[in-house]
Write a protein that holds these residues in place. Structure first.
Motif, PDB file in Angstrom:
ATOM      1  N   GLN A 144      12.376 -27.087  49.202  1.00 58.30           N
ATOM      2  CA  GLN A 144      13.001 -26.985  48.013  1.00 58.30           C
ATOM      3  C   GLN A 144      13.255 -25.406  47.623  1.00 58.30           C
ATOM      4  O   GLN A 144      12.346 -24.686  47.842  1.00 58.30           O
ATOM      5  CB  GLN A 144      12.166 -27.786  46.861  1.00 58.30           C
ATOM      6  N   GLY A 145      14.328 -25.247  46.976  1.00 61.53           N
ATOM      7  CA  GLY A 145      14.897 -23.801  46.667  1.00 61.53           C
ATOM      8  C   GLY A 145      15.412 -23.285  47.666  1.00 61.53           C
ATOM      9  O   GLY A 145      15.967 -23.581  48.575  1.00 61.53           O
ATOM     10  N   TYR A 184      16.415 -31.930  43.346  1.00 61.88           N
ATOM     11  CA  TYR A 184      16.017 -30.589  43.637  1.00 61.88           C
ATOM     12  C   TYR A 184      16.960 -29.872  44.996  1.00 61.88           C
ATOM     13  O   TYR A 184      17.416 -30.877  45.584  1.00 61.88           O
ATOM     14  CB  TYR A 184      14.575 -30.446  44.171  1.00 61.88           C
ATOM     15  N   GLU A 379      15.276 -25.804  36.667  1.00 61.48           N
ATOM     16  CA  GLU A 379      16.041 -25.562  37.636  1.00 61.48           C
ATOM     17  C   GLU A 379      17.015 -24.631  37.353  1.00 61.48           C
ATOM     18  O   GLU A 379      17.043 -23.604  38.307  1.00 61.48           O
ATOM     19  CB  GLU A 379      16.812 -26.979  38.044  1.00 61.48           C
ATOM     20  N   LEU A 383      17.307 -20.726  39.503  1.00 59.65           N
ATOM     21  CA  LEU A 383      18.244 -20.796  40.640  1.00 59.65           C
ATOM     22  C   LEU A 383      19.667 -20.344  40.011  1.00 59.65           C
ATOM     23  O   LEU A 383      20.445 -19.828  41.000  1.00 59.65           O
ATOM     24  CB  LEU A 383      18.268 -22.243  41.159  1.00 59.65           C
TER      25      LEU A 383
END
Length: 409
Positions: A144-145, A184, A379, A383
């Motif tokens: 994730q990310g 995600y 989120e 991001l």
């Protein structure tokens, strides 16, 4: 922690993302366009050494016969292939694991994705994790990310069947957590497709409501990329082109689904918008829409469309120049930038009306709003380089506008 300090930290994070995007070698897929794009892609695949592709698609497209010409091509050229089609909207880690297991069992050396955003995002993760033996849900969540996936596994080729997600052009995939039902992103250059066929012909059978939702998804990508603090001259060119194409062609696609020329222009618009947000990022519209989609299984493009105007109104003071420039791009004339910016918001509002976009999220309840807001802000703030920052209270107020009024009889 004081709000001012938090916003300062978010802005530092956004600046770091901007410079990371400039320093990274973010690949772009080789694009084949036009009526022969799919044949050109298949020829490129075989000439590049693909000997046993895994076709990743969904059962609806299988039932419609959409992939039959591709199967016929492989049979004609004596190319063995396998099919993985167990993909539902908002795919979670279990679907990715099943796809990786299917690929490893069959010994596929290539992934060919044919479908909408859910199919393409799943295929990206299958291709990116094909090397991983005994894959588990926790292994996927660890990606994730940003930049958590570095090893290139197998080549990925894609044929989008909707003009909206832009996933054919991006280094991102959106996954749903199977435990908490929240979405995600996984963002890494290595999951970018090697090549894509951008072909309006394959989209002519798309129903009007899906045409509207996916088209508004592309428009949201373009607008949020253009108003991002991380926008550049390159991303702005793509975003402007996408907005212009969408306003010139989306209504024609909606009203005349078999209009191949309009479909081709919308397919290009989707790809251009994808290239724009691939570097500039998106914003609060997407952050909120991801939560609505995961929680209520609302199509992503539709969720974007329902949130878009509210966020544009919120952003207007900070994005007056950008909205005015987008207004000019679609032929709006106004006496000053402020008037032009409001006119652009009105144009987006009218487009939503013409496409029969609902104004309310039917299952949304007032008690759900704080939970959704908290996840959306988490989120967005880490991001996306949003033009202005909002807090949880403001986000809840935006969500409350989407609650369908209940009238007592």
């Amino acid at each position: 922690m004081p709000i001012a300090l938090l916003q300062y930290l978010y802005r530092l994070n956004a600046i770091a993302l901007k410079y990371a995007a400039r320093m990274l070698n973010i690949p772009k897929p080789l694009l084949f366009t036009g009526t022969q794009a799919i044949d050109d892609l298949l020829l490129f695949m075989s000439s590049s050494g693909s000997k046993r592709p895994l076709i990743v698609t969904d059962n609806a497209l299988l039932d419609l016969g959409t992939i039959e010409p591709i199967q016929a091509y492989f049979k004609q050229h004596n190319i063995a292939y396998d099919i993985f089609s167990d993909i539902q909207p908002d795919p979670d880690e279990r679907v990715i694991i099943a796809g990786v297991n299917a690929l490893r069992t069959a010994g596929n050396d290539t992934v060919l994705a044919i479908g909408g955003g859910s199919v393409l995002d799943t295929a990206k993760m299958i291709a990116g994790l094909a090397h991983k033996a005994s894959l588990q849900e926790k292994h996927i969540r660890r990606r994730q990310g940003l930049l958590k996936l570095w090893r290139k596994s197998v080549p990925l080729y894609v044929i989008p069947t909707t003009a909206g997600t832009g996933s054919e052009a991006t280094m991102a995939a959106i996954i749903t957590n199977a435990e908490n039902n929240q979405k995600y992103p996984v963002i890494s250059p290595i999951i970018t497709a090697d090549a894509a066929a951008v072909c309006g012909n394959i989209m002519t059978g798309l129903p009007a409501h899906m045409t509207a939702a996916t088209g508004m998804d592309a428009l949201t990508h373009a607008i949020e990329a253009y108003t991002s603090k991380n926008a550049s001259s390159e991303t702005n060119r793509y975003a402007l082109a996408a907005v212009r194409l969408i306003f010139n062609n989306l209504k024609d696609c909606y009203n005349q689904g078999d209009n191949v020329q309009a479909r081709q222009q919308m397919a290009l618009a989707s790809t251009y918008a994808g290239l724009a947000f691939n570097k500039a990022g998106v914003g609060y519209v997407h952050a909120i829409a991801h939560q609505l989609g995961a929680r209520y299984h609302i199509a992503h493009g539709l969720a974007n469309a329902m949130v878009l105007v509210a966020i544009m109104k919120l952003n207007q003071p900070a994005c007056e120049r950008q909205f005015a420039e987008l207004a000019t791009a679609i032929g709006i004339q106004a006496s000053n930038p402020q008037a032009a910016s409001f006119a652009f918001i009105d144009a987006v509002t009218m487009l939503c009306h013409n496409l029969a976009i609902p104004q309310h999220v039917e299952p949304l309840q007032i008690d759900d709003c704080p939970v959704i807001a908290k996840a959306a802000l988490k989120e967005a703030h880490f991001l996306y380089a949003v033009p202005v920052y909002i807090d949880e209270e403001q986000c809840v107020e935006i969500l409350q506008q989407l609650i369908k009024p209940r009238y007592n009889s």
